[in-house]
Design an enzyme around this catalytic site. Sequence first.
Site, PDB file in Angstrom:
ATOM      1  N   LYS A 261       0.819  -1.219   0.000  1.00  0.00           N
ATOM      2  CA  LYS A 261       0.000   0.000   0.000  1.00  0.00           C
ATOM      3  C   LYS A 261       0.852   1.268   0.000  1.00  0.00           C
ATOM      4  CE  LYS A 261      -4.202  -1.794   0.152  1.00  0.00           C
ATOM      5  NZ  LYS A 261      -5.109  -1.646  -1.007  1.00  0.00           N
TER       6      LYS A 261
ATOM      7  N   GLU B 205      -9.646   6.134   3.077  1.00  0.00           N
ATOM      8  CA  GLU B 205     -10.472   5.086   3.662  1.00  0.00           C
ATOM      9  C   GLU B 205      -9.541   3.918   3.934  1.00  0.00           C
ATOM     10  OE1 GLU B 205     -10.037   5.383   0.444  1.00  0.00           O
ATOM     11  OE2 GLU B 205      -9.343   3.339   0.089  1.00  0.00           O
TER      12      GLU B 205
ATOM     13  N   SER C  87       1.734  -9.714  -0.712  1.00  0.00           N
ATOM     14  CA  SER C  87       1.447  -8.269  -0.679  1.00  0.00           C
ATOM     15  C   SER C  87       1.619  -7.637   0.689  1.00  0.00           C
ATOM     16  CB  SER C  87       0.026  -8.021  -1.187  1.00  0.00           C
ATOM     17  OG  SER C  87      -0.894  -8.809  -0.447  1.00  0.00           O
TER      18      SER C  87
END
Lengths: 280, 417
Positions: free
Chosen positions: B110, B132, B399
């Site tokens: 991210k 968010e 990830s």
Amino acid sequence: MGEVEGFSTPPPSRIPAAFAAAKLAGRTALMPFVTAGYPDLATTERLLPALVEGGADLIEIGVPFSDPLADGATVQRASQAALANGVRLTDCLDLARTARTKHGVTVPLILMGYYNPILRYGVERFAADAAAAGVDGVIVPDLPTEESDELSAACRAHGRDLIFLVAPTSTERRLTEVAERASGFVYCVAVTGITGARTALAAGLADYIARVRRHTDLPLAIGFGISTAAHVRAAGALTEGVVVASALIDHLDTFPPDAQPAAATAFVRGLRAHEAATTA
Amino acid sequence: MVTAVPAADPSPMSEALAAPPAAWPDAHGRFGQFGGQYAPETLMPALEELETAYAAARRDPKFQDLVDRLARDYVGRPTPLFAANGLTALGGGARIWLKREDLAHTGAHKINNALGQGLLAKTMGKQRIIAETGAGQHGVATATVCAMLGLECVVYMGEVDIARQAPNVFRMKLLGAEVRPVSSGSRTLKDATNEAIRDWVTNVETTFYIIGSVVGMHPYPMMVRDFQAVIGHETRRQTLEQIGTLPDAVVACVGGGSNAIGIFYPFYPDAEVELIGVEAAGHGLDSGRHAAPLTRGRIGVLHGSRSYLMQDDDGQVIEAHSISAGLDYPGVGPEHSWLKDSGRARYVAITDAQALEAFQTLCRTEGIIPALESSHAVAQALIEAKARPADRHIVVNLSGRGDKDLQTAADALGMGL
């Protein structure tokens, strides 16, 4: 109306005539909003004629949606409750039909709802059924001009008005695009923000409305945050129409369902009260 | 904050920025029939402004250089490609490699996107950031970048997710962000996104919305993809260097789908590389309690774009379910819908139970605690490896790391912390 079912062409949208009549009478067209199925469908059915009795010139019927991202707390709550009651898009169409056939409601009825339920229902089928049910116009808050071709064409084919929103942030180019596609009236979002009752009108409203006016000859209506008779008076000095939504729902919430129609009549009459006083 | 020393290495982070392919998406933000801009009018001018600013930044050598240097010195890129020998032995077929995004700063991919968008916000002169978050990884990444760049940060998070991701909530607060609980709807990522959009509609003139996945209205799906494509560019280069050939398959989990798009994207022209996206099957696809819109959804519009969506016959969005908060979303990025319909990628689904098993397997075979999201990809990779001979290679996008999921895993395994 009144023709044999299946052989009638739906009447043209009643919206232009409603604005013309209000103008002739020297008043601002008042457009209250209720969420279909809130607090329950039976009450909403009674609310529609009650709003007319109070002096509504047009009525907006909110179509419940699971993710109303342009709405504040009040309309979100009403929408969630209506969904919990099992209210669906077909119920909203039935509500309009019942208002026409059973309660003699003749003011324009406008559905306000997000795009996905319309898409799932089928855009063409929706426009046809809306026309047959006596719905005059549609407002879709998450459908800017860029995405509106399909619904625009379907509404045009069935004689319904697709009403576009403009915002204080709208650029000149965007206002031009809206003006090219708009029919019925142009909905001027009063604030940079979501729906919900507010204590004061936004600053710079007159300049913003004047800017919109330069792009279109259609009637303009102001909505979002219009809560009191004083707001209606101030906004009505700028535009042909005024929408009152969250403030009405918040007010009705203080009454049990049985008492809400009478309360709605009184509330709308109260929003109008100043006009009798100021125009007398 | 930054010095003017140019990045010495090849500049992978800026690769997708510098050379965008012509076709995807078109000028209206469409990937085929998917994508678009189903946004309130209030936001449309801001989306135009963002598109213009991003188009300028992606071509600006100074912006590219800044992104590349911070990707290297702050995020720790490139992340390694690791030969998972224990996992390979267990699978008993093709060789499994792990792209170690779990080693990136803040513990997940991210940060790549948060860094790119944060720098863009800075370039545009926006001082207030909103985001968010579901699992909290995007919230943490955004809070991190905001702390580094000196930006105000507000993160919307569903109450359900706050309860199951407490460590990440505390991390965001430590990093100076304000975490606003969301109590509407399903109180998860979908509703946090609604609330972030409402904030943006209200404060659009001063605020930059850092969307955390390849979802939302154009230009977000394209922009987030470009910032995440560094994963795939590195992977492609690393497989050629370390294996000497391209992999047989690339496997990644799909919630909104940013880590998957990031690793898939640079492989689009390599027809011999199979791209496999793994959705969350939750309690099972037939239970109705899943988060698999590509596998079981129908085309609809949510959060500003047209894509596959979990919805009922009336077009109401259905609440998703996954043990992994990061996959617990009823929608998916429009580019994935395009990849599915075009056949370029294949989508499958892995249950909570399968993911939990893979979670434990990776802990024991490789000494790596993966995020529950990534565990879905690991589970599918084992299935894919078994079906292929030993001279083939499969890359899994790992990830994120699993520290945030310890409580959830302990509860699910009946172990207690």
